[in-house]
Design an enzyme around this catalytic site. Structure first.
Site, PDB file in Angstrom:
ATOM      1  N   GLU A  40       0.845  -1.199   0.000  1.00 48.71           N
ATOM      2  CA  GLU A  40       0.000   0.000   0.000  1.00 48.71           C
ATOM      3  C   GLU A  40       0.877   1.245   0.000  1.00 48.71           C
ATOM      4  O   GLU A  40       1.788   1.363   0.821  1.00 48.71           O
ATOM      5  CB  GLU A  40      -0.888  -0.009   1.245  1.00 48.71           C
ATOM      6  N   LYS A 129     -11.190  -2.340   7.287  1.00 49.36           N
ATOM      7  CA  LYS A 129      -9.984  -2.115   8.086  1.00 49.36           C
ATOM      8  C   LYS A 129     -10.407  -1.646   9.474  1.00 49.36           C
ATOM      9  O   LYS A 129     -11.067  -0.615   9.605  1.00 49.36           O
ATOM     10  CB  LYS A 129      -9.101  -1.062   7.420  1.00 49.36           C
TER      11      LYS A 129
END
Length: 209
Positions: A40, A129
């Site tokens: 990421e 998340k």
């Protein structure tokens, strides 16, 4: 392998934040050499879109690149067009989820409470998340009691010492930031070798469950 299956298999996403753009490719190669396949790039990093494009071009056959710290649909769209295969956010923004799904990327908004987590999932999130994960693995286990259908990705405070407990609690995987890629250290050959070693340790830990 699609992105969701890759996360389920790998069980971790390496987060690169605030590195000088010239160092990101070297750091990503070191992570790849250690077995990490999902990376990421946070959008509050310098030249994030350019970095995503470069990684996709140079390492697209070896790794899956996504964008993090995405706060709005405009940023999500730009990141996906640059090559991001998944979009991570620290919060639940319904328009960002919608845009991400519209463009065929994996949606991973950030949430904390049961209501936020369910709201994100009901509006199309593929994974939620759990951020921050500072309450520990017991919180993940407690959330999954009534919400077992929702894949959770604890992020924020996950390290080598506790990642196994999060996976055992039922998390689909974990986001790993500064405990893996420390943006404060100079990117030297010694640092890169150490990063590959650390990546191997993380991969070994999650596979020995």
């Amino acid at each position: 392998m699609d992105t969701l299956s890759a996360i389920q298999d790998q069980k971790l996403i390496a987060i690169i934040r605030n590195l000088p753009p010239a160092d990101v490719l070297k750091v990503s190669k070191a992570l790849r050499d250690g077995g990490v396949r999902i990376i990421e790039i946070t959008m509050n990093s310098p030249k994030a879109l350019t970095v995503i494009e470069e990684l996709t071009s140079e390492l697209g056959d070896d790794i899956i690149v996504g964008a993090g710290t995405v706060l709005d649909p405009e940023t999500a769209r730009a990141a996906i067009l640059a090559g991001a295969k998944f979009i991570l956010s620290p919060t639940v923004n319904l328009e960002t989820i919608k845009c991400t799904k519209r463009y065929g990327a994996l949606s991973i908004p950030g949430a904390f409470t049961p209501t936020e987590i369910l709201t994100a999932f009901e509006h199309g999130a593929d994974i939620v998340k759990v951020f921050p994960a500072s309450l520990g693995s017991d919180y993940i286990k407690d959330i999954l009691g009534p919400l077992s259908q929702i894949p959770l990705l604890p992020t924020g405070g996950v390290n080598l010492g506790n990642i196994q407990s999060f996976i055992r609690a039922g998390a689909i995987g974990c986001g790993i930031g500064g405990s893996l890629v420390n943006s404060e250290e100079p990117v030297t050959e010694k640092y890169l070798a150490g990063l590959t070693d650390k990546a191997e340790q993380f991969i070994s830990v999650v596979r020995n469950l």
